[in-house]
Scaffold this active site. Structure first.
Site, PDB file in Angstrom:
ATOM      1  N   ASP A  59      36.489  17.274  21.457  1.00 45.88           N
ATOM      2  CA  ASP A  59      35.431  17.383  21.939  1.00 45.88           C
ATOM      3  C   ASP A  59      35.763  18.067  23.103  1.00 45.88           C
ATOM      4  O   ASP A  59      35.054  18.216  24.106  1.00 45.88           O
ATOM      5  CB  ASP A  59      35.658  15.537  23.238  1.00 45.88           C
ATOM      6  CG  ASP A  59      36.159  15.725  23.599  1.00 45.88           C
ATOM      7  OD1 ASP A  59      37.305  16.068  23.811  1.00 45.88           O
ATOM      8  OD2 ASP A  59      35.799  14.180  24.486  1.00 45.88           O
ATOM      9  N   GLY A  60      36.616  18.916  23.199  1.00 40.89           N
ATOM     10  CA  GLY A  60      37.449  20.223  23.938  1.00 40.89           C
ATOM     11  C   GLY A  60      38.041  19.681  25.651  1.00 40.89           C
ATOM     12  O   GLY A  60      38.804  20.207  25.996  1.00 40.89           O
ATOM     13  N   ARG A 116      37.326  32.719  46.496  1.00 37.75           N
ATOM     14  CA  ARG A 116      36.716  33.835  46.826  1.00 37.75           C
ATOM     15  C   ARG A 116      35.941  32.146  48.059  1.00 37.75           C
ATOM     16  O   ARG A 116      35.050  32.901  48.813  1.00 37.75           O
ATOM     17  CB  ARG A 116      36.099  33.518  45.593  1.00 37.75           C
ATOM     18  CG  ARG A 116      37.210  35.183  46.234  1.00 37.75           C
ATOM     19  CD  ARG A 116      36.689  35.716  45.104  1.00 37.75           C
ATOM     20  NE  ARG A 116      36.309  35.668  43.492  1.00 37.75           N
ATOM     21  CZ  ARG A 116      36.040  36.692  42.772  1.00 37.75           C
ATOM     22  NH1 ARG A 116      35.832  38.172  42.925  1.00 37.75           N
ATOM     23  NH2 ARG A 116      36.016  36.510  41.331  1.00 37.75           N
ATOM     24  N   GLN A 117      35.214  30.967  47.344  1.00 41.39           N
ATOM     25  CA  GLN A 117      34.330  30.385  48.746  1.00 41.39           C
ATOM     26  C   GLN A 117      35.658  29.460  49.111  1.00 41.39           C
ATOM     27  O   GLN A 117      35.545  28.423  48.931  1.00 41.39           O
ATOM     28  CB  GLN A 117      33.962  29.853  47.132  1.00 41.39           C
ATOM     29  CG  GLN A 117      32.674  28.393  47.588  1.00 41.39           C
ATOM     30  CD  GLN A 117      31.062  28.785  47.836  1.00 41.39           C
ATOM     31  OE1 GLN A 117      31.001  30.133  47.193  1.00 41.39           O
ATOM     32  NE2 GLN A 117      30.614  28.420  48.258  1.00 41.39           N
ATOM     33  N   HIS A 149      42.930  34.471  47.897  1.00 42.02           N
ATOM     34  CA  HIS A 149      42.250  36.253  47.962  1.00 42.02           C
ATOM     35  C   HIS A 149      42.233  35.558  49.844  1.00 42.02           C
ATOM     36  O   HIS A 149      41.775  36.577  50.570  1.00 42.02           O
ATOM     37  CB  HIS A 149      40.793  35.330  46.975  1.00 42.02           C
ATOM     38  CG  HIS A 149      39.551  36.452  48.272  1.00 42.02           C
ATOM     39  ND1 HIS A 149      40.188  38.105  47.403  1.00 42.02           N
ATOM     40  CD2 HIS A 149      38.119  36.023  48.574  1.00 42.02           C
ATOM     41  CE1 HIS A 149      38.839  38.157  48.098  1.00 42.02           C
ATOM     42  NE2 HIS A 149      37.859  37.765  48.607  1.00 42.02           N
ATOM     43  N   ASP A 186      38.371  48.344  50.162  1.00 40.24           N
ATOM     44  CA  ASP A 186      37.238  48.649  51.337  1.00 40.24           C
ATOM     45  C   ASP A 186      37.907  48.275  51.777  1.00 40.24           C
ATOM     46  O   ASP A 186      39.590  47.864  51.734  1.00 40.24           O
ATOM     47  CB  ASP A 186      35.900  47.291  50.815  1.00 40.24           C
ATOM     48  CG  ASP A 186      36.768  46.063  50.551  1.00 40.24           C
ATOM     49  OD1 ASP A 186      37.806  45.498  50.564  1.00 40.24           O
ATOM     50  OD2 ASP A 186      36.040  45.392  49.329  1.00 40.24           O
ATOM     51  N   LYS A 209      32.427  50.145  50.491  1.00 39.95           N
ATOM     52  CA  LYS A 209      31.929  49.058  49.320  1.00 39.95           C
ATOM     53  C   LYS A 209      30.607  48.886  50.028  1.00 39.95           C
ATOM     54  O   LYS A 209      30.722  47.950  50.542  1.00 39.95           O
ATOM     55  CB  LYS A 209      33.020  48.027  49.483  1.00 39.95           C
ATOM     56  CG  LYS A 209      32.245  47.184  47.832  1.00 39.95           C
ATOM     57  CD  LYS A 209      33.269  46.824  47.089  1.00 39.95           C
ATOM     58  CE  LYS A 209      33.347  45.160  47.494  1.00 39.95           C
ATOM     59  NZ  LYS A 209      34.268  44.269  46.710  1.00 39.95           N
ATOM     60  N   ARG A 211      28.230  46.584  48.118  1.00 36.26           N
ATOM     61  CA  ARG A 211      27.960  45.538  47.141  1.00 36.26           C
ATOM     62  C   ARG A 211      26.393  45.602  46.985  1.00 36.26           C
ATOM     63  O   ARG A 211      25.034  44.981  47.762  1.00 36.26           O
ATOM     64  CB  ARG A 211      28.453  44.412  47.305  1.00 36.26           C
ATOM     65  CG  ARG A 211      27.842  42.911  45.923  1.00 36.26           C
ATOM     66  CD  ARG A 211      29.367  42.118  45.808  1.00 36.26           C
ATOM     67  NE  ARG A 211      30.500  42.499  45.501  1.00 36.26           N
ATOM     68  CZ  ARG A 211      30.872  42.599  44.307  1.00 36.26           C
ATOM     69  NH1 ARG A 211      30.212  43.365  43.131  1.00 36.26           N
ATOM     70  NH2 ARG A 211      32.505  43.199  43.761  1.00 36.26           N
ATOM     71  N   ASP A 235      44.204  46.859  44.906  1.00 37.92           N
ATOM     72  CA  ASP A 235      43.052  45.311  45.524  1.00 37.92           C
ATOM     73  C   ASP A 235      43.949  44.605  45.066  1.00 37.92           C
ATOM     74  O   ASP A 235      44.525  44.490  44.378  1.00 37.92           O
ATOM     75  CB  ASP A 235      41.480  45.635  44.597  1.00 37.92           C
ATOM     76  CG  ASP A 235      40.754  45.180  45.446  1.00 37.92           C
ATOM     77  OD1 ASP A 235      41.195  44.794  46.293  1.00 37.92           O
ATOM     78  OD2 ASP A 235      39.596  45.470  45.084  1.00 37.92           O
TER      79      ASP A 235
HETATM   80  C1  R5P Z   1      36.445  41.673  46.832  1.00 41.20           C
HETATM   81  O1  R5P Z   1      36.697  40.804  48.179  1.00 41.20           O
HETATM   82  C2  R5P Z   1      37.852  41.474  46.035  1.00 41.20           C
HETATM   83  O2  R5P Z   1      38.718  41.779  46.256  1.00 41.20           O
HETATM   84  C3  R5P Z   1      37.743  42.581  44.928  1.00 41.20           C
HETATM   85  O3  R5P Z   1      37.104  44.176  45.168  1.00 41.20           O
HETATM   86  C4  R5P Z   1      36.899  42.004  43.985  1.00 41.20           C
HETATM   87  O4  R5P Z   1      36.125  40.547  43.877  1.00 41.20           O
HETATM   88  C5  R5P Z   1      36.474  42.896  42.489  1.00 41.20           C
HETATM   89  O5  R5P Z   1      34.682  42.379  41.814  1.00 41.20           O
HETATM   90  P1  R5P Z   1      34.218  43.200  40.487  1.00 41.20           P
HETATM   91  O6  R5P Z   1      36.090  43.630  39.565  1.00 41.20           O
HETATM   92  O7  R5P Z   1      33.909  42.951  39.856  1.00 41.20           O
HETATM   93  O8  R5P Z   1      34.012  44.092  41.478  1.00 41.20           O
END
Ligand code: R5P
Length: 309
Positions: A59-60, A116-117, A149, A186, A209, A211, A235
């Site tokens: 079932d995973g 990231r969250q 992050h 960025d 950058k 987005r 990055d």
């Molecule tokens: C952003 O804050 C991170 O440092 C990366 O630049 C970002 O997560 C990269 O995401 P993606 O490859 O989807 O553009």
């Protein structure tokens, strides 16, 4: 104690009876996300490598087993918490090593998912990074991450914690590659670009950058002249590749003669590697925090150094 020993000379796992004098040294347990890295760590540290045998139920659901009678030493689990299946495996491994008598449990989390969250951006959202940290903290005497992050996430652990930086390792890889300029995509990533540039003894700058969506970004050129320069973009992670593809395009437009990218975590969702390969980049490289076809920069030496401390 019966155990598996990683043989660095032949890269072979052979079943041996560990001698008494070996007791007291740490044991490295490799989760399924980070087996090669865990083996490399065990080889550098000359310590016992134990492979967790992880499979899936029909079932995973995750099933894992460490085929030992006891692990009454300092145990290090090397396992990512991304994607979710690996997080579950980590929880199960923590419980398994504790039940086998681990004296201490160190978590090496090369790529920490959900970082990231790190806060509630909109009402009604969870603080995901905190939830992960607090659950992992339940069986954890020490935690080591690599370029997490947001470093603040580690404050949700109650044990000693350390985030290692891959900048020096990345810079070393590029020392003989005639880089003229290091760029961050960025402003938030500029300290990492500076750290790499300082070691390479070249200039650094950042792009701006904007987005547009989850996978689309627009780049404004660097203030610094890129004409005829061999540029390295650095990055922390590449996810969809949108950021780096836009950055490479902007740099070529600005006259860069070469554009390479190196990141710590190659997440590469979907067909990101193909999209990056088909873009104007000369080289795409990442560290082996996530193991994939371009993860040629090893963070094992910096993790081994931290474990020795
Ligand atoms: C952003 O804050 C991170 O440092 C990366 O630049 C970002 O997560 C990269 O995401 P993606 O490859 O989807 O553009």
């Amino acid at each position: 104690m019966n155990g598996l020993r990683y043989n660095p000379a032949g890269s072979v796992l052979d079943k041996i009876i560990l001698p008494e004098w070996y007791r007291g040294l740490m044991i490295i347990v490799g989760g399924s996300s980070s087996r090669d890295l865990a083996k490399e760590l065990a080889a550098i540290l000359q310590c016992t490598y134990v492979q967790a045998a992880t499979t899936r139920f029909p079932d995973g659901e995750c099933y894992t087993r460490i085929d030992h009678m006891e692990l009454d030493d300092d145990v290090v689990i090397v396992q990512n918490t991304y994607p979710d299946v690996n997080l579950i495996e980590m929880f199960l491994l923590q419980d398994a090593v504790k039940r086998l008598g681990a004296r201490t449990v160190t978590l090496v989390i090369p790529y920490f998912g959900y970082a990231r969250q790190d806060r509630v951006f909109k009402p009604g959202e969870p603080q995901s990074a905190r939830v992960m940290a607090e659950h992992l903290d339940m069986v954890c005497d020490r935690v080591i991450t690599v370029d997490i992050h947001k470093e603040e996430v580690l404050d949700y652990f109650t044990c000693p914690r350390e985030d290692l930086k891959a900048a020096e390792t990345i810079a070393e890889y590029f020392t003989e590659r005639d880089i003229d300029l290091v760029l961050a995509p960025d402003l938030g990533a500029v300290n990492r670009a500076k750290a790499v540039a300082d070691i390479l003894k070249v200039d650094f700058d950042h792009l701006k950058k904007i987005r547009l969506s989850g996978s689309e970004v627009k780049m404004e050129p660097a203030a610094m002249d890129c004409e005829g320069k061999n540029v390295l973009i650095v990055d922390d992670m590449i996810s969809t590749g949108g950021t780096i593809i836009a950055a490479a395009y902007a740099l070529r437009e600005a006259g860069a003669s070469g554009v390479s990218v190196a990141c710590t975590h190659g997440v590469f969702v979907g067909n990101a590697i193909e999209r990056l390969t088909g873009s104007s980049l000369d080289t795409i490289l990442c560290c082996n925090t996530l193991e994939n076809e371009v993860s040629h920069i090893s963070v094992a030496p910096i993790i081994a150094d931290a474990l020795k401390r």
